[in-house]
Design an enzyme around this catalytic site. Structure first.
Site, mmCIF file in Angstrom:
data_model
loop_
_atom_site.group_PDB
_atom_site.id
_atom_site.type_symbol
_atom_site.label_atom_id
_atom_site.label_comp_id
_atom_site.label_asym_id
_atom_site.label_seq_id
_atom_site.Cartn_x
_atom_site.Cartn_y
_atom_site.Cartn_z
ATOM 1 N N GLU A 137 0.889 -1.165 0.000
ATOM 2 C CA GLU A 137 0.000 0.000 0.000
ATOM 3 C C GLU A 137 0.921 1.206 0.000
ATOM 4 O O GLU A 137 1.455 1.605 1.021
ATOM 5 C CB GLU A 137 -0.897 -0.064 1.243
ATOM 6 C CG GLU A 137 -2.124 0.793 1.140
ATOM 7 C CD GLU A 137 -1.950 2.093 1.860
ATOM 8 O OE1 GLU A 137 -1.669 3.102 1.155
ATOM 9 O OE2 GLU A 137 -2.059 2.130 3.090
ATOM 10 N N CYS A 160 -1.640 8.976 2.744
ATOM 11 C CA CYS A 160 -1.458 8.459 1.385
ATOM 12 C C CYS A 160 -2.685 8.788 0.554
ATOM 13 O O CYS A 160 -2.628 8.807 -0.665
ATOM 14 C CB CYS A 160 -1.174 6.967 1.410
ATOM 15 S SG CYS A 160 -2.418 6.046 2.259
HETATM 16 C C1 UN1 Z 1 -2.636 6.037 4.963
HETATM 17 O O1 UN1 Z 1 -2.479 7.236 4.787
HETATM 18 O O2 UN1 Z 1 -1.672 5.229 4.828
HETATM 19 O O3 UN1 Z 1 -8.493 6.700 4.179
HETATM 20 C C2 UN1 Z 1 -3.910 5.413 5.400
HETATM 21 C C3 UN1 Z 1 -7.806 7.316 5.000
HETATM 22 C C4 UN1 Z 1 -7.439 6.615 6.276
HETATM 23 C C5 UN1 Z 1 -6.260 5.720 6.066
HETATM 24 C C6 UN1 Z 1 -5.075 6.352 5.424
HETATM 25 N N1 UN1 Z 1 -8.571 5.851 6.721
HETATM 26 O O4 UN1 Z 1 -7.426 8.462 4.814
#
Ligand code: UN1
Length: 510
Positions: free
Chosen positions: A264, A298
């Site tokens: 991921e 992310c």
């Molecule tokens: C991440 O930034 O690695 O959807 C995860 C989202 C959060 C998870 C982010 N529930 O922004």
């Protein structure tokens, strides 16, 4: 250390000078020393001794040993451990959320949100522990039964990033555990105390059971530990969250031994704003997506692809909204945006501002460091108008910089711009027109793992599968049927007749 942080350390019983490896029972460490500074005011939180290759060996051997017993525990009973862990997290939600906010720098609301995400995945995993199902299919042979079942994999290695120091580990941990695996976790060395806190709470939960304690092991360390894990055939699955650069290294090492990886990685998430958008909703979704976690998710919104007929109107509304954003100590709930994680992140932010300017960015909201801040890591969220062709928009900068890209004509043009980047995590469209929305969601629409309508790009719920395509790595964590990544599938054909017919009608008479 501030009194309120001292209290958190006392509540969870975290030592300020800690050993960063744990095999479920004991703490030990013989590797590098990591000093954890909070980006909030750049003060030292404490120091953590990390693990070396010998410590890694100890963790992996213990986790392997624990696996032999843990896999025999019925899945719903494994779920009971996760249920009790979730309850303990409920009890410590405030303290753990504050620790996340203090060590990582995200707003307290988001720190609490992260712990809530942990609680949610625990609940999800508990239910799932009674539903690890496979299909039954009809055999072509008489008096045969054919079905598939899912078995645990073994030791699951988890490499997690600084930006979600507790939630992303828990997505992996809760699912991997109910699936019958044991864990070895290498957290980001930028946030070791968050990891230590999670491990302490899991250990506390395990006190209530007679199971091997090494179902979850922890090793604080840098890329060298990640490398050991990736190259080690004893780690059945390496689940890694972080940059695309890191993911490529992990993927190649794991693939070289034909192991499994779940990646991921980076995103470059866009919201398309069509002339049929609700502008008020667009502003709310965009601001949270772009500045939440100081642009270090992310899933953060990095690009806003706006129809030229409404471009100025949206830009003006956003500029106005950005004036309302309060940047400062993230533990004060009136602040929306905390600091970036460290000096390197600030350097990358500043570098991107100047490269974007060189490539023709016109600043709608100016960026730069925040003056008179509590630490040198506070920056101003920025918005630039920039062309879709500017090279900089191809890159993910982990900072609150939003590129506004104009498009003209039909929604297909916006979709083409949105897809024209190497990453494929999250995407969204703002429109009240069902044709535009459905086109965006269709096979000719967004190429991302997540595609939303009238919602921003970040803040996914745990119930859905989470992850993305292309350079995001293709993995899916969290909800839906992501659990299958943590198990191996076995197809079973069983003959209850008195003859042994061959498939495909092959005759083999003796
Ligand atoms: C991440 O930034 O690695 O959807 C995860 C989202 C959060 C998870 C982010 N529930 O922004």
């Amino acid at each position: 250390m501030r009194k309120e942080i001292q209290e958190i350390f006392e509540k969870i019983a975290i030592p300020q000078s800690a050993l960063g490896c744990n095999d479920g029972s004991e703490w030990f460490a013989n590797g590098n020393l990591y000093n954890s500074y909070t980006p909030v005011d750049n003060s030292l939180i404490g120091s953590v001794k990390g693990g070396n290759s010998t410590d890694y060996e100890r963790c992996i051997q213990k986790a392997q040993g624990a696996f032999l017993e843990w896999r025999l525990v019925p899945a719903p009973q494994r779920g009971e451990v996760v249920r009790q862990y979730g309850n303990l997290l409920r009890k410590h939600k405030d303290a753990l959320g504050r620790l996340v906010s203090w060590e990582m720098g995200k707003s307290l609301q988001e720190g609490w949100g992260e712990v809530q995400e942990m609680i949610d995945i625990c609940d999800f995993a508990v239910g799932l522990s009674r539903q690890l199902h496979g299909f039954t299919m009809h055999s072509e042979r008489p008096e045969h039964r054919m079905y598939e079942q899912y078995h645990p994999l073994g030791v699951v290695g988890i490499i997690s990033a600084f930006n979600f120091p507790v939630a992303v580990w828990s997505w992996n941990a809760a699912l991997a555990l109910i699936c019958g695996n044991t864990l070895i976790w290498k957290p980001s060395e930028k946030v070791p105390f968050c990891a230590i806190a999670c491990q302490i709470l899991l250990q506390e939960t395990l006190q209530n059971f007679n199971y091997p304690k090494a179902i979850s092991t922890l090793i604080v360390g840098d890329a060298a530990i990640g490398e050991l894990m990736s190259s080690d055939p004893r780690v059945a699955l390496v689940s890694a969250t972080g940059s695309t650069r890191m993911g490529k290294e992990v993927a190649q090492k794991v693939a070289a031994r034909l192991g499994k990886s779940l990646l991921e990685l980076g995103g470059n998430n866009a919201i398309i704003v069509t002339p049929n958008a609700d502008i008020k909703m667009t502003v709310i979704g965009t601001v949270f997506g772009a500045v939440g976690t100081c642009g270090q998710r992310c899933t953060s919104t990095r690009r806003l692809i706006v129809h030229d007929s409404i471009f100025d109107q949206v830009a003006e509304a956003l500029a106005k909204a950005y004036q309302q954003i309060r940047i400062g100590n993230p533990l004060l709930t009136e602040n929306h945006v905390g600091p970036l994680i460290d000096a390197q992140a600030v350097e990358q932010y500043e570098n991107t501002l100047s490269v974007a300017t060189q490539q023709g960015a016109q600043w709608i909201v100016e960026g730069g460091r925040l003056e008179n801040a509590e630490s040198p890591f506070y920056v101003k969220p920025a918005i630039a108008k920039i062309s879709a062709d500017a090279e900089i928009v191809q890159h993910e900068t982990f900072a609150p910089i939003l590129y506004m890209i104009p498009y003209s004509g039909e929604v297909e043009h916006a979709i083409a711009i949105q897809n024209n980047v190497p990453q494929g995590l999250s995407s969204a469209i703002m429109t009240l027109n069902m044709r535009e929305a459905e086109k965006f969601l269709s096979h000719a629409g967004s190429d991302c793992g997540i595609a939303n309508v009238n919602i921003g790009t970040s803040g996914a719920e745990i119930g859905g599968a989470f992850g993305g395509e292309k350079e995001t790595g293709g993995g899916r964590e969290s909800g839906s049927d992501s659990w299958k990544a943590y198990m191996r599938r076995q197809t079973n054909t069983l003959n209850y007749g008195a003859n042994l017919p061959l498939a495909q009608g092959i005759k083999f008479d003796l």
